[in-house]
Design a protein around this motif. Structure first.
Motif, PDB file in Angstrom:
ATOM      1  N   SER A 141       0.794  -1.291   0.016  1.00  0.00           N
ATOM      2  CA  SER A 141      -0.010  -0.097  -0.080  1.00  0.00           C
ATOM      3  C   SER A 141       0.794   1.324   0.062  1.00  0.00           C
ATOM      4  O   SER A 141       1.903   1.351   0.361  1.00  0.00           O
ATOM      5  CB  SER A 141      -1.017   0.097   1.258  1.00  0.00           C
ATOM      6  N   ALA A 142       0.315   2.060  -0.322  1.00  0.00           N
ATOM      7  CA  ALA A 142       1.033   3.581  -0.414  1.00  0.00           C
ATOM      8  C   ALA A 142       0.548   4.400   0.475  1.00  0.00           C
ATOM      9  O   ALA A 142      -0.368   4.280   0.912  1.00  0.00           O
ATOM     10  CB  ALA A 142       0.946   4.270  -1.940  1.00  0.00           C
ATOM     11  N   VAL A 143       1.565   5.035   1.050  1.00  0.00           N
ATOM     12  CA  VAL A 143       1.225   6.182   2.131  1.00  0.00           C
ATOM     13  C   VAL A 143       1.405   7.379   1.770  1.00  0.00           C
ATOM     14  O   VAL A 143       2.490   7.657   1.090  1.00  0.00           O
ATOM     15  CB  VAL A 143       2.178   5.809   3.611  1.00  0.00           C
ATOM     16  N   GLY A 144       0.622   8.230   1.631  1.00  0.00           N
ATOM     17  CA  GLY A 144       0.823   9.781   1.299  1.00  0.00           C
ATOM     18  C   GLY A 144       0.766  10.552   2.484  1.00  0.00           C
ATOM     19  O   GLY A 144       0.112  10.322   3.567  1.00  0.00           O
ATOM     20  N   VAL A 145       1.315  11.473   2.309  1.00  0.00           N
ATOM     21  CA  VAL A 145       1.693  12.742   3.475  1.00  0.00           C
ATOM     22  C   VAL A 145       0.888  13.972   2.812  1.00  0.00           C
ATOM     23  O   VAL A 145       1.569  14.444   1.501  1.00  0.00           O
ATOM     24  CB  VAL A 145       3.074  12.856   3.861  1.00  0.00           C
TER      25      VAL A 145
END
Length: 155
Positions: free
Chosen positions: A145-149
């Motif tokens: 999964s990608a983590v976005g900030v």
């Protein structure tokens, strides 16, 4: 749902199922002694016990697909990663899980560091995403999964 999205979902579900089959087959294969408190895998019991944090719908699909393909019954324990880790700790002297699926690679690394995981190379390992099986063949990833900030540049 668009056709491209459906195909991506089918591929994702197939990949998850394939990874679970590989992981579950580890429980049915040769057991490697990983400590004095290790229990042998129950290969002849016709069942495999899997601890997983997956949502019920996904875990049911994984279990049903595995049962259909192999004829081996899947007994599931579902909980959060924290609940699964607590259960593993409580069962340390008498492990019940054959396969453990965690939502966090770092938790798998911690178990590896403690010597709680055996090495296993699943059939078809060459088809897994490169880098998703660690060099010691103890951890196998099956999704990412990608983590976005997101941040406010006006502060």
């Amino acid at each position: 749902m668009k056709r491209g999205t459906q195909m991506k979902m089918k591929k994702l579900v197939s990949a998850v199922l394939a990874a679970c089959v590989c992981l579950s087959l580890a429980a049915c294969g040769t057991h490697t002694d990983i400590g004095a408190n290790s229990a042998p895998a129950k290969a002849d019991s016709g069942k495999v016990t899997v601890y997983m944090p997956s949502p019920a719908g996904l875990s049911d699909k994984i279990a049903n697909g595995f049962e259909k393909k192999t004829g081996i019954k899947v007994e599931k324990y579902q909980g959060t990663t924290g609940e699964i880790l607590a259960r593993l700790e409580a069962e340390k002297s008498n492990p019940a899980a054959d396969v453990v699926i965690l939502a966090s690679w770092s938790d798998g690394l911690a178990m590896k560091k403690k010597g709680e995981i055996a090495s296993y190379t699943p059939a078809g390992a060459d088809k897994l995403v490169k880098g998703w099986i660690d060099s010691d063949k103890q951890l196998i990833g099956y999704s990412a999964s990608a983590v976005g900030v997101i941040y406010n540049t006006n502060i």
